[in-house]
Design a protein around this motif. Structure first.
Motif, PDB file in Angstrom:
ATOM      1  N   GLU A 234       1.044  -1.299   0.382  1.00 14.09           N
ATOM      2  CA  GLU A 234       0.128  -0.199  -0.170  1.00 14.09           C
ATOM      3  C   GLU A 234       0.512   1.374  -0.432  1.00 14.09           C
ATOM      4  O   GLU A 234       0.114   2.129  -0.621  1.00 14.09           O
TER       5      GLU A 234
ATOM      6  N   ASP B 112       1.515   0.806  -3.916  1.00  9.91           N
ATOM      7  CA  ASP B 112      -0.294   2.187  -3.599  1.00  9.91           C
ATOM      8  C   ASP B 112      -1.066   0.661  -4.282  1.00  9.91           C
ATOM      9  O   ASP B 112      -1.209   1.145  -5.119  1.00  9.91           O
ATOM     10  N   SER B 113      -1.212  -0.623  -3.578  1.00 11.71           N
ATOM     11  CA  SER B 113      -2.146  -1.177  -4.172  1.00 11.71           C
ATOM     12  C   SER B 113      -2.742  -1.292  -2.486  1.00 11.71           C
ATOM     13  O   SER B 113      -1.878  -1.735  -1.524  1.00 11.71           O
ATOM     14  N   ARG B 114      -3.584  -0.582  -1.995  1.00 14.74           N
ATOM     15  CA  ARG B 114      -4.395  -0.980  -0.718  1.00 14.74           C
ATOM     16  C   ARG B 114      -5.432  -1.795  -1.424  1.00 14.74           C
ATOM     17  O   ARG B 114      -6.861  -1.128  -1.830  1.00 14.74           O
TER      18      ARG B 114
ATOM     19  N   ASP C 228      -8.979  -3.394  -0.711  1.00 12.83           N
ATOM     20  CA  ASP C 228     -10.320  -2.973  -0.071  1.00 12.83           C
ATOM     21  C   ASP C 228     -11.636  -4.372   0.085  1.00 12.83           C
ATOM     22  O   ASP C 228     -12.980  -4.575   0.518  1.00 12.83           O
TER      23      ASP C 228
ATOM     24  N   THR D 122      -7.833  -3.912  -5.501  1.00 11.76           N
ATOM     25  CA  THR D 122      -7.363  -2.862  -4.223  1.00 11.76           C
ATOM     26  C   THR D 122      -7.788  -1.056  -5.255  1.00 11.76           C
ATOM     27  O   THR D 122      -7.674  -1.390  -6.225  1.00 11.76           O
TER      28      THR D 122
ATOM     29  N   ASP E 100       0.201  -7.794   6.525  1.00 15.69           N
ATOM     30  CA  ASP E 100      -0.719  -6.430   6.538  1.00 15.69           C
ATOM     31  C   ASP E 100      -0.814  -5.728   7.680  1.00 15.69           C
ATOM     32  O   ASP E 100      -1.519  -4.882   7.835  1.00 15.69           O
TER      33      ASP E 100
ATOM     34  N   THR F  86      -6.539  -5.870   7.350  1.00 12.34           N
ATOM     35  CA  THR F  86      -7.316  -5.475   6.404  1.00 12.34           C
ATOM     36  C   THR F  86      -7.620  -7.028   6.090  1.00 12.34           C
ATOM     37  O   THR F  86      -9.008  -7.256   6.265  1.00 12.34           O
TER      38      THR F  86
END
Length: 538
Positions: A32, A128-130, A132, A145, A162, A167
């Motif tokens: 992320e 930059d990959s969060r 969800d 993501t 994580d 998450t």
């Protein structure tokens, strides 16, 4: 076959990705962040000998050069030296040579792992990959993501590495019970000359601090280039730790240790480290797993949470690799939770039982008779990787343990415990350390044969029991490597050791017993595979 999705690019997630790649399993690491780690000299980790060797083997980097191997350990209470250990086997309470822990800045460790991953063709790191959302079905896992453009990722399995606020754990509705703020420490990294170069120190009740039950416990641990990490145990509560307070602690401590005015120092970084004790109820939900801080939090009394997280990765990697290459084997995959959760739970229980004694309360004062020296032993165990607080866990009650075998024979290592890193002869005739052959997905079969080290391999490889043992190894239900050791602690000549890919002993047999060896190997792999079964852990 789809890759394994690893959520989280901390040390545990990166280590797992490297371990899988070494076994030809492709991975996607969802990071992320921006793919770089903030340099925080005060954020460091302590690795035991075997976990440091694991990372060095995966990265190809001699970590001892990037971190600090302590020359010794000293415990003080007020002005009295309670214990002093030199890491050369001179500690009479610990037979055999002592192995110093490795102390290293976390950003240095993570940097070495990232550099190794950059060379891996089988690993993709998505920055930059969060995460969800996660969806799973019998054939795989789908993760989404968010970012500038939402992305869907398809995987065979997914592992949440994580962190404490995982998450993945929340999406799987897995409870994370435990205790918050078990301990708090003020932390500083500074460059200075201390009176005991390269030795770690635990100082309890220093004479210049007499107020409060816990106001006087200080730990000093060396890093390279004259840098030290200092930790001050804080009293219970949530009082704000201001920069002024930290600077005052630094000056007071350095002056106390030098028995004079505060010596010159360079303050590099400060912070507050809060220790929580938590344990996830489940570590597996179908094709989704948890590892590292997503699965457990511990760290009071010197125990190291990251060290346990790396052991999670080592345990899970070879099991996922076998499932990826040969199809799901549910008993083998289930054993990850059974083995690792039991070990971490035991470590948490030991720390929670010792805390009331060491911090001046509760009804456990008889836990260690006597006194300050007994208290010091508990703390030393935690910091140096010994005893209930620090010794690497053994999988004594593992579901992968074989049934009783007629040919079993005792050695100094109990079944389920990590093997000793002896020198062995490999199949190509080279001399290597046993740990160098781990992590390849293969079982290891080690014959103890005194005298073989002084002869060329060609003279004994076709003699005696070797041809029969080689044939038995070839017939095992999983690829295995045959190694020869001149000796092994507690083992008689012609003892045969069966070792898992993560370095834990399956069994020791007296001589060549093909049927027993096959039975033990099959058990270590989870028993006969049952095709077409998909498990969900409840």
């Amino acid at each position: 076959m789809d890759p394994v999705i690893i959520v989280g690019a901390g040390p545990v997630g990166l280590t797992l990705a490297l371990a899988l790649a070494r076994q030809e399993v492709p991975c996607v690491v969802l990071d992320e962040g921006p793919g770089k780690d903030e340099q925080r000299p005060a954020r460091t980790v302590v690795l035991r000998e075997d976990t440091a060797a694991l990372v060095a083997r995966l990265t190809g980097v001699p970590l001892a050069e990037a971190g600090s191997r302590w020359a010794g350990w000293r415990s003080l209470r007020r002005k009295q030296v309670m214990r002093e250990i030199t890491f050369d086997g001179t500690d009479p309470s610990s037979p055999g040579p002592d192995a110093p822990p490795l102390h290293i800045a976390q950003h240095v460790l993570t940097g070495a792992l990232r550099a190794a991953l950059a060379r891996e063709r089988l690993v993709k790191v998505a920055v930059d990959s969060r995460l969800d959302s996660v969806e799973q079905e019998p054939s795989g896992v789908t993760a989404h993501t968010r970012g500038a453009e939402g992305t869907w990722w398809r995987g065979s399995y997914l592992v949440g590495c994580d962190g404490p606020r995982s998450t993945v754990r929340k999406l799987q509705d897995i409870r994370f019970p435990g205790r918050t703020a078990v301990e708090r420490h003020a932390v500083a990294a500074l460059r200075a000359e201390l009176p005991w170069p390269d030795k770690a120190l635990l100082h309890r009740m220093p004479p210049w601090r007499t107020s409060g039950p816990t106001a006087g416990e200080i730990t000093a641990r060396p890093l390279p280039d004259g840098v030290w990490r200092l930790d001050w145990l804080l009293p219970p509560g949530k009082d704000l730790v201001t920069p002024e307070l930290l600077v005052a602690r630094v000056r007071e401590t350095l002056a106390g240790w030098s028995a004079g005015p505060t010596p010159p120092y360079e303050l590099l970084d400060t912070g507050v480290h809060t220790v929580h004790h938590r344990l996830a109820r489940r570590w597996r939900a179908g094709r989704v797993f948890l590892a590292g801080d997503a699965a457990h939090l511990l760290g009071a009394l010197g125990t190291q949470g990251l060290d346990e997280g790396l052991r999670d990765a080592d345990n899970l990697a070879w099991k996922l690799a076998l499932a990826w290459h040969h199809g799901p084997h549910e008993a083998l995959l289930d054993s990850y939770q059974t083995e690792r959760r039991a070990v971490v739970a035991a470590r948490l229980r030991a720390a929670d039982q010792a805390l009331p004694l060491l911090r001046g309360g509760g009804g456990l004062r008889g836990y260690v008779r006597g006194s300050a020296r007994g208290h010091d032993t508990l703390l030393t165990d935690g910091h140096l990787g010994r005893g209930a607080l620090g010794t690497p866990g053994a999988y004594a009650d593992s579901p992968l343990a074989p049934p009783h075998l007629d040919g079993e024979t005792p050695v100094a290592t109990l079944p389920g415990a990590p093997v000793v890193d002896v020198r062995v002869t490999a199949e190509d005739g080279s001399f290597v350390r046993l740990r160098e052959r781990l992590g390849r997905g293969a079982l290891l079969v080690v014959l103890v044969a005194p005298g073989t080290g002084v002869w060329e391999r060609k003279h004994w490889v076709t003699a005696g029991i070797m041809p029969r043992l080689a044939a038995a190894v070839t017939a095992l239900p999983n690829p295995a490597e045959l190694l020869v050791a001149e000796n092994y602690p507690g083992a008689a000549p012609h003892t045969v050791l069966l070792v898992r890919p993560d370095g834990h002993l399956v069994t020791a047999l007296s001589g060549v017993r093909p049927a027993d060896l096959y039975t033990a190997a099959e058990a270590a792999l989870g028993g006969p595979a049952k095709a077409g079964v998909e498990a969900t852990v409840s």
